[in-house]
Write an enzyme that holds these catalytic residues in place. Structure first.
Site, PDB file in Angstrom:
ATOM      1  CB  SER A   1      -0.910   0.003   1.231  1.00  0.00           C
ATOM      2  OG  SER A   1      -1.804  -1.082   1.190  1.00  0.00           O
TER       3      SER A   1
ATOM      4  CE  LYS B   1      -5.408  -1.524   2.190  1.00  0.00           C
ATOM      5  NZ  LYS B   1      -4.115  -2.225   2.183  1.00  0.00           N
TER       6      LYS B   1
ATOM      7  CE  LYS C   1       1.498   2.720   4.500  1.00  0.00           C
ATOM      8  NZ  LYS C   1       1.714   1.466   3.777  1.00  0.00           N
TER       9      LYS C   1
END
Length: 299
Positions: free
Chosen positions: A103, A179, A248
């Site tokens: 990701s 995502k 993140k």
């Protein structure tokens, strides 16, 4: 049950962590030869015990494998594996495909893909996953992909040995953007479920039975069924993943939202809650410890 492709293949897997090891194991169980690399030699040894073949560096994986899967921590790690010393970009080979299950930022994905294409002609598919280590072990991951349709169809049989669904969302970068949408829902859900669990406990009802009581109603969801019992158990052991990872992703979400002038008040609030968790319990605190932020103080 392992869903096998119609023919076996020589595959590569770089990044043998909590997700990478079970995914590699499923590819091996489906009959494929898998070459693996990780900076941590102990992780490589664990993959070898499952039947994988160890490689000395990423370039060796890319040289031997038809399709190379990456499952790495962040964009910097992907950059290093592709363009660092003995990286994938150094391999001169017939056209192959890199499938990045990590990701990372959609802009980084598009940049890395374009530079790799110039370097040696390798194609790129960004294919982040949702489902966690449990989904990786059971082969129930949802995979959202960005890339050329013909290339995604080429890798589909191998991806479906690791997951139950592969959806093409558009060109390179589209998988990573999807995502981020997933992470908005996941992060906000954790915060909301922590509140509901805390209210149940404080009001004196059995919070562990909330999933049973709410099953089939509008509040039912996979996160409800999975996360609430773990919050109610109030265990200290790692369960989902460190708060640093969700932060993140939430920081990437905020950056992409700024680019498109998209207001995301709920995701912004969830980010602040997880920042509080990081400040209180450290960057390696499990994300489900968000529940503990509302613990009553002892007098």
């Amino acid at each position: 049950m392992i869903k096998s492709s119609q023919q076996t293949a020589e595959l590569g897997f770089i990044g043998i962590g909590r997700m990478g090891l079970p995914m590699t194991s499923r590819l091996i169980a489906a009959g494929h030869k898998v070459y693996v690399y990780d900076l941590d030699s102990n992780k490589v040894i664990a993959a070898e015990k499952a039947g994988a073949k160890a490689a000395k560096h990423p370039a060796e994986v890319a040289d031997k494998a038809e399709i190379v899967f990456l499952c790495l921590t962040d964009g910097a790690a992907v950059e290093e594996v592709v363009f660092g010393s003995d990286g994938i970009a150094s391999v001169r080979c017939p056209p192959k495909i890199v499938v990045d299950l990590s990701s990372i930022h959609p802009d980084s994905t598009r940049s890395i893909a374009a530079r790799l294409k110039v370097a040696n002609g390798m194609a790129w598919i960004d294919a982040p996953v949702s489902g966690g280590p449990k989904g990786a072990a059971e082969g129930t991951l949802a995979v959202m992909a960005g890339g050329q349709e013909t290339e995604i169809e080429r890798v589909r049989p191998y991806v479906l040995a690791m997951g139950q669904r592969l959806t093409r969302m558009g060109d390179v970068g589209a998988g990573q953007t999807t995502k981020l949408c997933n992470q908005i829902v996941a992060a906000c859900s954790m915060v909301v479920l922590a509140e509901a669990t805390r209210l149940a406990v404080d009001a004196g009802i059995d919070a562990s039975r909330l999933p049973e009581a709410l099953a089939g109603g509008f509040a039912d969801s996979i996160p409800l069924q999975l996360f609430v019992p773990r919050m109610a158990k109030d265990a200290d052991e790692p369960q989902i993943g460190p708060v640093s990872i969700i932060l993140k992703d939430l920081d990437m979400i905020a950056d992409v939202a700024r680019t498109h002038s998209t207001p995301l008040p709920m995701a912004g609030l969830a980010a602040q809650m997880f920042r509080l968790l990081k400040a209180a319990r450290g960057s390696q605190a499990d994300v489900l410890e968000i529940y503990k932020l509302s613990e009553p103080k002892l007098s």
